[in-house]
Design a protein around this motif. Structure first.
Motif, PDB file in Angstrom:
ATOM      1  N   ALA A 294      30.879  66.823  43.177  1.00  0.00           N
ATOM      2  CA  ALA A 294      31.474  68.157  43.296  1.00  0.00           C
ATOM      3  C   ALA A 294      31.170  68.743  44.667  1.00  0.00           C
ATOM      4  CB  ALA A 294      30.946  69.070  42.189  1.00  0.00           C
ATOM      5  N   GLY A 295      29.945  68.538  45.152  1.00  0.00           N
ATOM      6  CA  GLY A 295      29.590  69.001  46.492  1.00  0.00           C
ATOM      7  C   GLY A 295      30.412  68.313  47.573  1.00  0.00           C
ATOM      8  N   ASP A 296      30.662  67.017  47.411  1.00  0.00           N
ATOM      9  CA  ASP A 296      31.485  66.286  48.386  1.00  0.00           C
ATOM     10  C   ASP A 296      32.920  66.822  48.393  1.00  0.00           C
ATOM     11  OD1 ASP A 296      29.309  64.705  48.979  1.00  0.00           O
ATOM     12  OD2 ASP A 296      29.894  63.078  47.626  1.00  0.00           O
ATOM     13  N   HIS A 297      33.458  67.083  47.207  1.00  0.00           N
ATOM     14  CA  HIS A 297      34.818  67.635  47.127  1.00  0.00           C
ATOM     15  C   HIS A 297      34.874  69.016  47.776  1.00  0.00           C
ATOM     16  CE1 HIS A 297      36.827  64.572  44.764  1.00  0.00           C
ATOM     17  NE2 HIS A 297      35.794  64.520  43.941  1.00  0.00           N
ATOM     18  N   PHE A 298      33.810  69.800  47.602  1.00  0.00           N
ATOM     19  CA  PHE A 298      33.776  71.124  48.226  1.00  0.00           C
ATOM     20  C   PHE A 298      33.794  71.014  49.745  1.00  0.00           C
ATOM     21  CE2 PHE A 298      30.943  74.137  50.387  1.00  0.00           C
ATOM     22  CZ  PHE A 298      31.694  75.287  50.244  1.00  0.00           C
ATOM     23  N   GLN A 299      33.018  70.084  50.297  1.00  0.00           N
ATOM     24  CA  GLN A 299      32.978  69.936  51.752  1.00  0.00           C
ATOM     25  C   GLN A 299      34.345  69.555  52.304  1.00  0.00           C
ATOM     26  OE1 GLN A 299      30.598  70.777  53.734  1.00  0.00           O
ATOM     27  NE2 GLN A 299      29.085  71.242  52.149  1.00  0.00           N
ATOM     28  N   LYS A 300      35.056  68.659  51.632  1.00  0.00           N
ATOM     29  CA  LYS A 300      36.405  68.291  52.073  1.00  0.00           C
ATOM     30  C   LYS A 300      37.349  69.487  51.978  1.00  0.00           C
ATOM     31  CE  LYS A 300      36.009  63.429  50.691  1.00  0.00           C
ATOM     32  NZ  LYS A 300      36.511  62.370  49.755  1.00  0.00           N
ATOM     33  N   TRP A 301      37.179  70.252  50.903  1.00  0.00           N
ATOM     34  CA  TRP A 301      38.057  71.411  50.695  1.00  0.00           C
ATOM     35  C   TRP A 301      37.881  72.452  51.789  1.00  0.00           C
ATOM     36  CZ3 TRP A 301      36.425  76.501  49.356  1.00  0.00           C
ATOM     37  CH2 TRP A 301      37.455  77.363  48.984  1.00  0.00           C
ATOM     38  N   ILE A 302      36.636  72.792  52.097  1.00  0.00           N
ATOM     39  CA  ILE A 302      36.431  73.871  53.070  1.00  0.00           C
ATOM     40  C   ILE A 302      36.772  73.419  54.486  1.00  0.00           C
ATOM     41  CG2 ILE A 302      33.978  73.457  53.588  1.00  0.00           C
ATOM     42  CD1 ILE A 302      33.699  76.587  53.410  1.00  0.00           C
ATOM     43  N   LYS A 303      36.608  72.132  54.773  1.00  0.00           N
ATOM     44  CA  LYS A 303      36.995  71.628  56.092  1.00  0.00           C
ATOM     45  C   LYS A 303      38.503  71.691  56.293  1.00  0.00           C
ATOM     46  CE  LYS A 303      33.040  68.551  56.820  1.00  0.00           C
ATOM     47  NZ  LYS A 303      32.571  67.143  56.902  1.00  0.00           N
ATOM     48  N   GLY A 304      39.254  71.667  55.197  1.00  0.00           N
ATOM     49  CA  GLY A 304      40.705  71.729  55.298  1.00  0.00           C
ATOM     50  C   GLY A 304      41.266  73.135  55.311  1.00  0.00           C
ATOM     51  N   ARG A 305      40.409  74.166  55.259  1.00  0.00           N
ATOM     52  CA  ARG A 305      40.891  75.551  55.279  1.00  0.00           C
ATOM     53  C   ARG A 305      41.238  75.938  56.706  1.00  0.00           C
ATOM     54  NH1 ARG A 305      42.280  76.003  50.448  1.00  0.00           N
ATOM     55  NH2 ARG A 305      42.374  78.273  50.626  1.00  0.00           N
ATOM     56  N   LEU A 306      42.527  76.081  56.993  1.00  0.00           N
ATOM     57  CA  LEU A 306      43.019  76.294  58.361  1.00  0.00           C
ATOM     58  C   LEU A 306      42.473  77.561  58.989  1.00  0.00           C
ATOM     59  CD1 LEU A 306      44.924  75.406  60.641  1.00  0.00           C
ATOM     60  CD2 LEU A 306      46.753  76.693  59.499  1.00  0.00           C
ATOM     61  N   PHE A 307      42.387  78.641  58.218  1.00  0.00           N
ATOM     62  CA  PHE A 307      42.008  79.937  58.788  1.00  0.00           C
ATOM     63  C   PHE A 307      40.531  80.275  58.596  1.00  0.00           C
ATOM     64  CE2 PHE A 307      46.595  80.641  57.662  1.00  0.00           C
ATOM     65  CZ  PHE A 307      47.059  80.518  58.971  1.00  0.00           C
ATOM     66  N   THR A 308      39.745  79.333  58.109  1.00  0.00           N
ATOM     67  CA  THR A 308      38.311  79.567  57.941  1.00  0.00           C
ATOM     68  C   THR A 308      37.584  79.294  59.255  1.00  0.00           C
ATOM     69  OG1 THR A 308      38.355  78.996  55.592  1.00  0.00           O
ATOM     70  CG2 THR A 308      36.237  78.827  56.711  1.00  0.00           C
ATOM     71  N   PRO A 309      36.693  80.202  59.686  1.00  0.00           N
ATOM     72  CA  PRO A 309      35.976  80.005  60.949  1.00  0.00           C
ATOM     73  C   PRO A 309      35.200  78.696  60.966  1.00  0.00           C
ATOM     74  CG  PRO A 309      35.627  82.230  60.099  1.00  0.00           C
ATOM     75  CD  PRO A 309      36.325  81.465  59.018  1.00  0.00           C
ATOM     76  N   LYS A 310      35.122  78.071  62.133  1.00  0.00           N
ATOM     77  CA  LYS A 310      34.426  76.799  62.262  1.00  0.00           C
ATOM     78  C   LYS A 310      32.954  76.933  61.879  1.00  0.00           C
ATOM     79  CE  LYS A 310      33.550  73.023  65.530  1.00  0.00           C
ATOM     80  NZ  LYS A 310      33.767  72.529  66.915  1.00  0.00           N
ATOM     81  N   ALA A 311      32.363  78.059  62.253  1.00  0.00           N
ATOM     82  CA  ALA A 311      30.944  78.278  61.934  1.00  0.00           C
ATOM     83  C   ALA A 311      30.719  78.286  60.426  1.00  0.00           C
ATOM     84  CB  ALA A 311      30.471  79.596  62.546  1.00  0.00           C
ATOM     85  N   ALA A 312      31.680  78.846  59.684  1.00  0.00           N
ATOM     86  CA  ALA A 312      31.555  78.879  58.224  1.00  0.00           C
ATOM     87  C   ALA A 312      31.660  77.477  57.646  1.00  0.00           C
ATOM     88  CB  ALA A 312      32.627  79.782  57.630  1.00  0.00           C
TER      89      ALA A 312
END
Length: 367
Positions: free
Chosen positions: A133-151
């Motif tokens: 579940a943690g691995d899926h979360f990391q892939k998900w948040i990396k694919g968020r176009l408008f999410t700041p890189k620092a986040a």
């Protein structure tokens, strides 16, 4: 629910011993192996498979004969639960049907039902571990176009909590009589040589039948429904007849949206589905371009339901003193939730979109 059914549920509970026979710790369901395992000594045990084929999966229940149909007010009613391991008495919210003993840590599997509620008759077991579940979360948040890189770099989920949430599924044979208007477009050239589109309209009526299978309705009001829809679909065919072993080590929640209200929600969703299907039928049968003024009435026959417990991983992460919550589908790993939005990234995206449109318009006008 009948007295006999309540006694059957209680017997299922009493027949299950959550204590590890090797070290006496509490054993729990392991999504990675599909077995009961002890997190301390590594002991594993198979979950018995029913001999009867009809007992292997959740059975459809007759909707009209269900005795308990009302909602259940979460957090209002309380109950006392006695831990089988250490005999401690604990007060719980009435909807909480599985938890660990706060005194000895035993994974107490509570009764699946009380006399004024229905019991779950099926469960879709966890297939995704907390690490996955943690691995899926990391892939998900990396694919968020408008999410700041620092986040994206700093986002680390808090400890995952595995929860079985209550859902209703409904089957029904639908029969709908409908009337509507449909239109066919044609191109007309006027006396000046200019073309425009006109629509010829016709009336139609007919009959449409469809069997609706496993229409899914969330039976809890505690969580964000939009977020819950984002992690769908679940593989409902991969359900098992309810056994307390499957929820051992996880939290479980009893329904707060009752069977009758669940069916009312389902009928609205089924109505929207039938509207789209009948529209498609009219367009196909009449080679129509558009359909309007569709009206139909539907009869529902042979209504059945299942009360399923579906697996969800819950967690959150903190960014700039704000907490963002998310869910992970315990079967598929699909993620839904909130993430920080960078105004600068949104502004840049809008400017680039305007530039692209301007360039396309310029070349179009030039030609």
């Amino acid at each position: 629910m009948s007295t006999q059914e309540v006694e059957n549920v209680k017997q299922v509970k009493l027949d299950f011993d959550a204590e590890c026979p090797s070290c006496s710790a509490s054993i729990e369901f392991n999504p990675a192996t599909g077995k009961l395992s002890c997190p301390y000594c590594g002991f594993e045990s198979e979950i018995a498979t029913p001999e009867q084929e009809e007992e292997k999966a959740a059975q459809e229940m007759d909707f009209l004969t269900a005795e308990e149909r009302g909602n259940f007010n979460w957090g209002v009613e309380k109950k006392t639960v006695i831990c089988e391991a250490c005999a401690a008495e604990t007060i719980y919210d009435a909807l909480q049907v599985a938890d660990s003993c706060p005194y000895c840590g035993s994974h107490q599997v509570m009764e699946a039902s009380a006399e004024n509620t229905l019991a779950p008759n099926g469960v879709c077991a966890f297939e995704v571990t907390d690490k996955q579940a943690g691995d899926h979360f990391q892939k998900w948040i990396k694919g968020r176009l408008f999410t700041p890189k620092a986040a994206k770099i700093s986002a680390r989920p808090d400890a995952f909590k595995g929860v079985y949430l209550p859902y209703w599924t409904f089957d029904t044979k639908t029969s709908s009589r409908y009337s509507a208007r449909y239109g066919r477009h044609r191109t007309v050239t006027d006396k000046d040589g200019k073309t425009h589109t006109e629509t010829d309209w016709y009336s139609t009526s007919g009959f449409y039948q469809e069997f609706i299978d496993d229409h899914l309705i969330s039976a809890t009001t505690r969580y964000d429904q939009n977020m819950m829809r984002k992690i769908e679909p679940f593989n409902l065919l991969n359900n098992k007849a309810y056994k307390p072993e499957y929820v051992s080590g996880f939290l479980s929640e009893r329904y707060s949206i009752g069977l009758q209200d669940g069916w009312n929600h389902a009928k609205r969703g089924i109505h929207d589905h039938l509207h789209a299907q009948i529209t498609s039928k009219i367009r196909w049968e009449n080679s129509a371009d558009v359909v309007s003024n569709l009206r139909f009435s539907t009869n529902h026959d042979d209504i059945t339901y299942k009360y399923l417990m579906l697996p969800i991983w819950l967690s959150s992460f903190r960014y700039k003193e704000k907490i963002y919550r998310f869910m992970v589908n315990g079967q598929t790993g699909r993620v839904g939730g909130d993430a920080p939005i960078s105004p600068l990234r949104v502004t840049i995206a809008v400017i680039l979109s305007i530039l692209v449109i301007a360039v396309i318009w310029y070349f179009f006008m030039s030609e």
